[in-house]
Design a protein around this motif. Structure first.
Motif, PDB file in Angstrom:
ATOM      1  N   GLU A 109      89.488  28.550  88.269  1.00 21.52           N
ATOM      2  CA  GLU A 109      90.910  28.660  87.945  1.00 21.52           C
ATOM      3  C   GLU A 109      91.366  30.115  87.959  1.00 21.52           C
ATOM      4  O   GLU A 109      92.391  30.439  88.542  1.00 21.52           O
ATOM      5  N   GLN A 152      93.955  32.097  90.496  1.00 18.52           N
ATOM      6  CA  GLN A 152      95.086  32.891  90.014  1.00 18.52           C
ATOM      7  C   GLN A 152      95.035  34.304  90.573  1.00 18.52           C
ATOM      8  O   GLN A 152      96.032  34.850  91.021  1.00 18.52           O
ATOM      9  N   TYR A 175      99.522  27.469  90.567  1.00 20.03           N
ATOM     10  CA  TYR A 175      99.770  28.816  90.077  1.00 20.03           C
ATOM     11  C   TYR A 175     100.704  29.534  91.041  1.00 20.03           C
ATOM     12  O   TYR A 175     100.454  29.586  92.237  1.00 20.03           O
ATOM     13  N   SER A 223     102.729  33.176  91.923  1.00 21.61           N
ATOM     14  CA  SER A 223     102.566  34.601  91.676  1.00 21.61           C
ATOM     15  C   SER A 223     103.566  35.368  92.529  1.00 21.61           C
ATOM     16  O   SER A 223     104.017  34.878  93.559  1.00 21.61           O
ATOM     17  N   LYS A 273     106.682  23.215  88.429  1.00 21.64           N
ATOM     18  CA  LYS A 273     105.471  22.929  89.175  1.00 21.64           C
ATOM     19  C   LYS A 273     105.463  21.566  89.855  1.00 21.64           C
ATOM     20  O   LYS A 273     104.896  21.420  90.924  1.00 21.64           O
TER      21      LYS A 273
END
Lengths: 347, 347
Positions: free
Chosen positions: B104, B108, B232, B234, B261
């Motif tokens: 995970e 990320q 995720y 970013s 999401k």
DNA sequence: GTTAGCACTCTCTTCTAACGAGTGCTAACG
DNA sequence: CGTTAGCACTCGTTAGAAGAGAGTGCTAAC
């Protein structure tokens, strides 16, 4: 010139009005909207005094007044003193704490929720493991030369590490090593793992010297590194909604700063002195970080198992809603610590 | 009217110039900056044709031209065809994959890095566990009535669950149960855990019926729930830097969408058909999500242990740098899969 | 001490005019 | 016949001016 009751009321009116509108507040506005029983002219005189005392400023001649940092400071100090404020319940929180399986994702969720609740940006630091105690260590064989190390600390924080070893090892030997490790390390903080202890463990391990050494190494390393504490930010885009950041470049600078975790780390930890659990507030120029001098920050620390471990911060414009925000934060900390102390995070 | 070589060159010049400046491109600009050996007037004629063919549009009469979705589509299709493009190395990546301890956080970090590298926003989905196989299960006693279940799947993804049980249980019994579980479940996907198998395990467990049942329950539940795949994002604030989002409200809408999401999940998975590893691109109106119709999205899937499991996407303005972005993405996927296949994620 | 009145300041909005980038069309050119 | 120069026209952007509006400080009256 002293700050009498009427001046105080006017200051509060200015802060309140400026909170609502983000526009400089004029004497007529106060006279109309706040029932002080005095005329605009009188208010003007008082405002002139308040300005001389440094509690309010004029953005330019012939505009209304806005609170200065000093004005907010006064307001906030009084607020913190009479803080028996009804604590504001956050409905979603209970759910959240119920279903979280790892503390990291719990913290992230808490940050998100708090941002949603307050409409400001939030920062939350992961616990510092330095002072937390080892509760359980487990070695699991994944592949002949690859081990999984599971470390559980009090507060039920779980960490997984993978290590590679040279020679294969059987699970029943691992079980023995697991037993030895738990026997020796249970309840210890990472500082308490010293050389004599390590040597003693190594003696027990006999042939599996390499494995034990690697395991101890990896456990110590990761548990004691301060760099390991991360900071999760959330709701940073809320900043874009505030008129004080309608200048998009300023807003971006601030958001970039919020993504720069190392700066935040210093900031957050500089705000929490040795007093636990107290609400701390920095306003405008009081904040060391240049990009944040248009903001206020409200922080407090949270505990797991009684020890101060992490920090939660809320960042908003200087005219933020201190009362509600503090109250939400207090409620949050309360529920959170209760939950984490019980360690009741599974289903 | 056909799209001859000269028209193509002009289209490319328009795309290139518009990529640089984000301003409509005029005939004089092309004549000056691109060495096509023809005068502005000729270019104007060609541009008029290109517009009729639908490859470029005029924001208003008497302004320059900008590429249409169709124009970008043509450009991108040609780009993808001649893709022997030198793959652009991302320096930081090696480091990243070296030190990651959980998939995970690796994902990320990869997302962050890719955002930094490309200056666009990135999205990356966590692996879908449906088809991954159980490699190891371990039961650990934390408190008398609290167990930690560690599940490792191939690709060395580690999941921790905590469960509460009614009666205390000793570690050596847990070890036996652990053995039984591994004996029966090793190498199985979650679909393969059927009722007969569960009953057979329960039989072995004898007195510890409750524990085994709870463990199996929690393992199945979490492994098969699609909801478990997270996304995720970013670099979302990179969006603010593009002039096409100088309208702050549009930018905020988009950023909010990126935080939503569930919408992203649908979007990402709609983009990866049954062909693995191919680069897919959606441009403007081709994207179903209303807030993103000013953007382009480049996606590809990544594998762990050979099976398609996750998706990476990059979202930027329609005039994004397709070539470099694709190249970065390809390099990333390459290095990542190599690493994850080896499962070499520990130190 | 409080208030009404008034001149003054400064920002913000609106309006207009000028500018400039770019086009399309026409006519001339090789 | 394709290419190019010239020119009138369009439309968005910018700069400047005028006016409105909010608010102040000061003075004089209550």
């Amino acid at each position: 010139m002293e700050l009498n009751d009427r001046k105080m009321k006017i200051l509060q009116a200015i802060i309140s009005s400026y909170f609502d509108t983000a526009e400089p507040v004029g004497s007529r506005t106060i006279s109309k909207n706040y029932d002080l029983g005095i005329s605009p002219a009188t208010i003007r005189n008082e405002m002139s005094d308040l300005e001389e005392l440094g509690f309010i400023v004029q953005p330019h001649t012939s505009s209304g007044r806005i609170p200065s940092d000093k004005g907010y400071r006064l307001y906030v100090d009084i607020l913190l003193e009479n803080q028996k404020a009804q604590i504001k319940k956050i409905a979603l929180l209970e759910d959240l704490v119920q279903k979280a399986d790892r503390i990291e994702s719990l913290l992230q969720d808490i940050g998100k929720m708090l941002a949603k609740e307050t409409h400001y940006a939030t920062m939350i630091s992961t616990p510092q493991y330095k002072s937390s105690k080892i509760k359980n260590i487990q070695l699991i064989c994944l592949e002949p030369t690859k081990l999984l190390v599971v470390v559980v600390t009090d507060g039920n924080t779980i960490k997984n590490y993978m290590i590679n070893i040279k020679e294969g090892i059987e699970q029943n030997i691992l079980n023995r090593l697991t037993f030895i490790l738990n026997e020796h390390l249970y309840g210890l903080t990472v500082e308490q793992i010293n050389l004599p202890l390590i040597q003693s463990i190594q003696k027990y391990a006999e042939a599996n010297f390499e494995v034990i050494t690697k395991v101890l190494d990896v456990v110590c390393q990761t548990m004691q590194s301060t760099d390991d504490t991360d900071i999760y930010t959330s709701g940073t885009t809320n900043i874009l909604k505030f008129p004080e950041f309608s200048n998009i470049n300023k807003a971006m600078e601030l958001i970039d700063t919020l993504e720069e975790k190392s700066a935040l780390k210093t900031l957050l930890y500089s705000m929490t002195g040795n007093e636990d659990g107290k609400i701390k507030i920095k306003i405008g120029e009081e904040i060391e970080v240049a990009e944040m001098k248009e903001c206020s920050i409200i922080t407090t620390s949270y505990c797991i198992g009684g020890e101060m471990v992490g920090v939660i911060g809320i960042i908003g414009p200087k005219r933020m809603d201190y009362m509600n925000t503090i109250s939400s934060l207090k409620y949050l900390i309360n529920s959170m610590e209760k939950k984490l102390l019980k360690g009741d995070k599974g289903s």
